[in-house]
Scaffold this motif. Structure first.
Motif, PDB file in Angstrom:
ATOM      1  N   UNK A  66      14.425  -1.217   5.064  1.00  0.00           N
ATOM      2  CA  UNK A  66      12.977  -0.651   5.176  1.00  0.00           C
ATOM      3  C   UNK A  66      12.512  -0.268   3.607  1.00  0.00           C
ATOM      4  N   UNK A  67      11.358  -0.662   3.147  1.00  0.00           N
ATOM      5  CA  UNK A  67      11.090  -0.807   1.851  1.00  0.00           C
ATOM      6  C   UNK A  67       9.730  -0.252   1.332  1.00  0.00           C
ATOM      7  N   UNK A  68       9.634   0.575   0.679  1.00  0.00           N
ATOM      8  CA  UNK A  68       8.327   1.193   0.115  1.00  0.00           C
ATOM      9  C   UNK A  68       8.189   1.345  -1.115  1.00  0.00           C
ATOM     10  N   UNK A  69       6.787   1.054  -2.052  1.00  0.00           N
ATOM     11  CA  UNK A  69       6.910   1.730  -3.201  1.00  0.00           C
ATOM     12  C   UNK A  69       5.797   2.446  -3.554  1.00  0.00           C
ATOM     13  N   UNK A 117       6.006  -1.580   2.218  1.00  0.00           N
ATOM     14  CA  UNK A 117       6.120  -3.151   1.896  1.00  0.00           C
ATOM     15  C   UNK A 117       6.850  -3.764   3.025  1.00  0.00           C
ATOM     16  N   UNK A 118       8.063  -3.293   3.589  1.00  0.00           N
ATOM     17  CA  UNK A 118       8.696  -4.230   4.571  1.00  0.00           C
ATOM     18  C   UNK A 118       9.579  -3.265   5.545  1.00  0.00           C
ATOM     19  N   UNK A 119       9.600  -3.833   6.815  1.00  0.00           N
ATOM     20  CA  UNK A 119      10.502  -3.237   7.903  1.00  0.00           C
ATOM     21  C   UNK A 119      10.950  -4.343   8.689  1.00  0.00           C
ATOM     22  N   UNK A 120      12.405  -4.605   8.742  1.00  0.00           N
ATOM     23  CA  UNK A 120      12.788  -5.657   9.607  1.00  0.00           C
ATOM     24  C   UNK A 120      14.326  -5.751   9.260  1.00  0.00           C
ATOM     25  N   UNK A 121      14.859  -7.246   9.585  1.00  0.00           N
ATOM     26  CA  UNK A 121      16.226  -7.437   9.199  1.00  0.00           C
ATOM     27  C   UNK A 121      16.577  -7.142   7.935  1.00  0.00           C
ATOM     28  N   UNK A 122      17.779  -6.834   7.806  1.00  0.00           N
ATOM     29  CA  UNK A 122      18.437  -6.426   6.378  1.00  0.00           C
ATOM     30  C   UNK A 122      17.977  -7.352   5.237  1.00  0.00           C
ATOM     31  N   UNK A 123      17.493  -6.874   4.223  1.00  0.00           N
ATOM     32  CA  UNK A 123      17.364  -7.770   3.064  1.00  0.00           C
ATOM     33  C   UNK A 123      18.000  -7.109   1.956  1.00  0.00           C
ATOM     34  N   UNK A 166      13.709  -5.775  -2.818  1.00  0.00           N
ATOM     35  CA  UNK A 166      12.831  -4.463  -3.094  1.00  0.00           C
ATOM     36  C   UNK A 166      11.943  -4.826  -4.158  1.00  0.00           C
ATOM     37  N   UNK A 167      12.518  -5.131  -5.309  1.00  0.00           N
ATOM     38  CA  UNK A 167      11.826  -5.359  -6.368  1.00  0.00           C
ATOM     39  C   UNK A 167      10.868  -6.488  -6.409  1.00  0.00           C
ATOM     40  N   UNK A 168      11.317  -7.524  -5.668  1.00  0.00           N
ATOM     41  CA  UNK A 168      10.365  -8.819  -5.333  1.00  0.00           C
ATOM     42  C   UNK A 168       9.286  -8.167  -4.730  1.00  0.00           C
ATOM     43  N   UNK A 169       9.485  -7.451  -3.586  1.00  0.00           N
ATOM     44  CA  UNK A 169       8.459  -7.252  -2.802  1.00  0.00           C
ATOM     45  C   UNK A 169       7.286  -6.077  -3.230  1.00  0.00           C
ATOM     46  N   UNK A 204       6.751  -6.179  -6.362  1.00  0.00           N
ATOM     47  CA  UNK A 204       5.834  -7.270  -7.593  1.00  0.00           C
ATOM     48  C   UNK A 204       4.959  -8.130  -6.555  1.00  0.00           C
ATOM     49  N   UNK A 205       5.298  -8.684  -5.501  1.00  0.00           N
ATOM     50  CA  UNK A 205       4.727  -9.578  -4.820  1.00  0.00           C
ATOM     51  C   UNK A 205       3.656  -8.897  -3.909  1.00  0.00           C
ATOM     52  N   UNK A 206       4.168  -7.839  -2.887  1.00  0.00           N
ATOM     53  CA  UNK A 206       3.108  -7.251  -2.091  1.00  0.00           C
ATOM     54  C   UNK A 206       2.510  -6.077  -2.354  1.00  0.00           C
ATOM     55  N   UNK A 207       3.324  -5.319  -3.339  1.00  0.00           N
ATOM     56  CA  UNK A 207       2.693  -4.097  -3.747  1.00  0.00           C
ATOM     57  C   UNK A 207       1.613  -4.425  -4.759  1.00  0.00           C
ATOM     58  N   UNK A 208       1.887  -5.140  -5.690  1.00  0.00           N
ATOM     59  CA  UNK A 208       0.830  -5.367  -6.721  1.00  0.00           C
ATOM     60  C   UNK A 208      -0.429  -6.140  -6.265  1.00  0.00           C
ATOM     61  N   UNK A 209      -0.104  -7.050  -5.138  1.00  0.00           N
ATOM     62  CA  UNK A 209      -1.320  -7.637  -4.535  1.00  0.00           C
ATOM     63  C   UNK A 209      -2.309  -6.800  -3.874  1.00  0.00           C
ATOM     64  N   UNK A 210      -1.644  -5.736  -2.945  1.00  0.00           N
ATOM     65  CA  UNK A 210      -2.431  -4.686  -2.512  1.00  0.00           C
ATOM     66  C   UNK A 210      -3.056  -3.880  -3.712  1.00  0.00           C
ATOM     67  N   UNK A 211      -2.364  -3.684  -4.679  1.00  0.00           N
ATOM     68  CA  UNK A 211      -2.819  -2.496  -5.820  1.00  0.00           C
ATOM     69  C   UNK A 211      -4.261  -3.250  -6.072  1.00  0.00           C
ATOM     70  N   UNK A 212      -4.213  -4.670  -6.490  1.00  0.00           N
ATOM     71  CA  UNK A 212      -5.362  -5.398  -6.979  1.00  0.00           C
ATOM     72  C   UNK A 212      -6.559  -5.068  -6.046  1.00  0.00           C
TER      73      UNK A 212
END
Ligand code: GLA
Length: 727
Positions: free
Chosen positions: A21-24, A34-40, A45-48, A50-58
């Motif tokens: 489960x990932x948040x930022x 950012x994410x809830x599902x199968x273990x990663x 988390x850093x990748x997420x 950058x990719x998801x968090x920043x896109x939403x920020x924008x």
């Protein structure tokens, strides 16, 4: 590395048994999901971020000035700042304004799980992450708690809302959690129902807009259980991805699933906000009920087993959860209100002959209670019916080495009672205005401490003065007129939640004062079967419907999120009192053996053959006690989709299993697909023997091919005891 990491306090990675489960915290300082599902991996988390968090920020932060937050996946969305989904929290301030902007303040990670006084909660956890948020427009802070256990797929969440200002605010909504998922291609599984048809599974696609599951009855209710699951494509019992939501709450609740215009899915829930309004004075904190989220990649069966373990290990009272369940006989369907010593003694004597260990006296022993229209609240003995009180019954039980149990309905009041004549304002509803009756009765105002104190004293007297080892706590109506004659006008919106806090208070006090008494919950059958009540009572009466055809289905649905040890299941007389159906005695016993078993009939009227069957059933049941208390349940053949019901309990070490099968509709001359059952859950490397048939086979063939189902006529059944063969 623990279960939680943070990158500079800005990225949170939670890891349980099979999930992550990932948040930022994004640029605009919102707490983003950012994410809830199968273990990663942790590094993902850093990748997420950058990719998801920043896109939403924008999309939602424009050079520091914030714009619409509709695209943001939020951990605890609020109202009035451009997020057009349903909010999770809605706070009205003194000036009437309702918009909030909660932004990140701080975090902390602590060992264990917090002790939440007055509310059912997870008693165990490895670590708890708390993220604090602060409103830019009011002196309000929110603390989001995440409780993680390394060995579990359940993530527990709840929130605390704190008024750090100088003036009161109103909480118009204060849910326990929100979860934004990027995909809405799930089916929603709910458990709907009625008295005598509790927890019927229903699967439906999720369309755009809001789907709401709820109870407005003051109790979690028969109508819908406070549970929902999201099933991905082609989920089966054994495979596929699914998510579960289960509230640890017994009052009016809601869970909503909202598919947005962007095709994302927001799931949230907690206390039902219809007419809810909680005045939060300066310096006060409001604590929401907890929610148990779960992720499974092992299908619905995996989700259920995860919930069963969680409830047994973290929620149900550890002093009572693994206690061998009393095999009891309850007199309700044997006598209803019409009993006397002369009618009850033969039942007690016969119970002892047959190997039963507890006799439970149900409704009708108190006040002037001879029908359901009087005496609730008068918790003193009905000496017209039982002139020497309970003593002769308890003595008779003792002579027969049986324990004695008693029924109460603590939350109710009959107008025809001494209590009502003395305290008419103790009933809920506005004095002087006609209230709706349910089963001729009114509800006691459990928001008032003096009322809870009175009931506690009354029950303490009975339990203290008599040797009682078991209590059935019933609650037999949906509430209406949500109004206390004691609360000030501006606090009437707190009524339903305060009511259930009163129920929890009484349950806590009684279970603490009487640690050796075993408590069972009940509400017109299974009308308050939830994780909140299980915190206090290790088992709950599953349904008044004991017809083994319907019961197989009710227990199947109930097992989606509750362990079999929590289900109280009895054998009753035929024709069945609820359905008129006649089902073989052996099948009634087989279905009742899949839970905390007992009998609900006049034992003294059984035929010799039936008496023999009871003895055999109890011997067989004692052999599987540990499976009932702590086994893993595998649902093998779905009674809603096929003509065969089949379930199996397997010990944790997979050395022992127990299978129950019932033919629900006869299949003359048919070689149908359910002529074999696959015994999922056995160990493929082990060799097994089925005691009843003598079949020996490897776990792998039993799992992958299965065993032939013996020919059964309609409503016939069989039980198999399976053991690992040791060489
Ligand atoms: C409810 C319960 C029953 C029985 C009656 C007594 O209906 O579900 O099991 O206890 O109340 O009135």
């Amino acid at each position: 590395m623990g279960n939680m990491i943070t990158e500079n306090g800005k990225t949170f990675y939670l890891r349980g048994k099979n999930y992550a489960y990932v948040m930022c915290v994004g640029k605009a300082e919102y707490l983003q999901h950012l994410y809830y599902g199968a273990a990663i991996r942790e590094s993902d988390a850093v990748y997420l971020a950058e990719k998801v968090g920043s896109a939403q920020d924008a999309l939602c932060a424009d050079g520091g000035r914030d714009v619409c937050t509709n695209e943001l996946w939020s951990e605890y969305p609020s109202y009035g700042r451009g997020d057009y989904h349903e909010p999770c929290v809605l706070i009205r301030r003194g000036d009437g304004a309702v918009m909030s902007r909660f932004r990140y303040l701080s975090y902390k990670i602590e060992k264990g799980a917090p002790n939440v006084e007055g509310l059912p909660h997870a008693r165990a956890g490895d670590e708890t992450l708390t993220v604090a948020l602060k409103d830019d427009f009011s002196a309000t802070e929110i603390y989001l708690h995440y409780i993680v256990r390394e060995s579990s797929d359940v993530l527990v969440r709840y929130a605390e809302i704190r008024n750090t200002g100088r003036e009161a605010v109103s909480l118009c909504r204060a849910f326990s959690f929100a979860l934004d998922l990027p995909d809405h291609k799930f089916s929603l599984l709910r458990l709907h129902g009625n008295p005598t048809a509790e927890r019927t599974p229903e699967l439906s696609p999720l369309g755009h807009g809001v789907t709401k599951l709820q109870s407005l009855r003051g109790a979690s209710s028969h109508q819908t259980n406070p549970f929902a699951a999201l099933l991905g494509e082609s989920v089966s019992e054994m495979a596929g991805e699914c998510y579960g939501v289960q509230l640890l709450y017994s009052g009016s609740w809601s869970i909503t699933a909202e598919v947005s215009n962007n095709d994302t899915l927001r799931l949230q829930g907690g206390i039902n906000d219809t007419a809810f309004n909680w005045k939060l004075n300066a310096g006060e904190t409001f604590v929401t009920p907890q929610v148990a989220l779960s992720y499974s990649s092992e299908g619905l069966g995996g989700l259920s087993r995860g919930y069963a373990d969680f409830l047994r290990e973290c929620v149900i009272d550890p002093k009572r959860v693994l206690v061998e369940r009393p095999v009891l006989v309850n007199n309700w369907e044997a006598t209803y209100f019409d009993f006397s010593y002369e009618k009850l003694f033969p039942i007690i004597d016969e119970a002892a002959n047959l190997g039963i260990d507890t006799f439970v006296l149900d409704d009708g022993w108190f006040g002037k209670r001879n029908w359901d229209d009087s005496s609730l609240g008068d918790w003193f003995l009905n000496t017209e019916k039982l002139p020497q009180g309970l003593t002769p019954l308890i003595e008779r039980c003792k002579k027969n080495e049986l324990k004695f149990g008693l029924w109460f309905e603590p939350e109710m009041i009959s107008e025809n009672s001494e209590l009502y004549r003395a305290h008419p304002d103790w009933a809920i509803g506005k004095s002087g205005q006609l209230s709706i009756r349910g089963r001729h009765q009114l509800t006691l105002d459990f928001t008032r401490k003096e009322v809870v104190d009175y009931v506690f004293e009354a029950m303490r007297n009975i339990l203290g003065e008599n040797e009682i080892s078991y209590v059935k706590w019933d609650m037999n109506r949906s509430m209406s007129e949500f109004y206390s004659n004691d609360l000030p006008a501006e606090r009437q919106g707190e009524f339903t939640h305060r009511y259930i806090l009163g129920v929890y208070d009484l349950a806590e006090r009684l279970t603490t004062a009487f640690p050796d008494v075993f408590f069972e919950g009940c509400a017109s059958g299974g009308g308050r079967f939830d994780a909140g009540m299980l915190y206090y009572f290790p088992q709950i009466w599953t349904s008044d419907n004991t017809d083994a055809y319907d019961r197989a289905r009710i227990q199947w649905g109930t097992s989606y999120c509750y362990p079999v040890s929590a289900m109280s299941c009895h054998v009753s007389a035929c024709p069945n009192h609820q359905t008129g159906r006649t089902i073989p005695f052996s099948t009634r016993g087989a279905i009742a053996s899949l839970g905390a078993t007992g009998y609900e009939l006049d034992l003294s009227k059984l035929s010799d053959e039936e008496k023999h069957a009871v003895k055999e059933q109890i011997i067989s049941y004692k052999k599987i006690q540990s499976l009932i208390l702590n086994g893993d349940l595998f649902r093998l053949s779905n009674p809603f989709e096929t003509d065969l019901f089949c379930e199996m309990l397997v010990s944790k070490d997979k050395s022992q299993a127990y299978v129950v099968c019932e033919r629900l509709r006869a299949q003359p001359n048919g070689y149908k697909k359910d002529c074999f059952v696959r015994l999922f859950g056995l160990d493929e490397q082990k060799l097994y023997r089925i005691e009843e048939s003598g079949i020996t086979a490897s776990g792998s063939v039993l799992v992958h091919f299965g065993v032939p189902v013996p020919h059964l006529y309609e409503y016939e059944s069989f039980c198999w005891h399976i053991r690992e063969m040791t060489t």
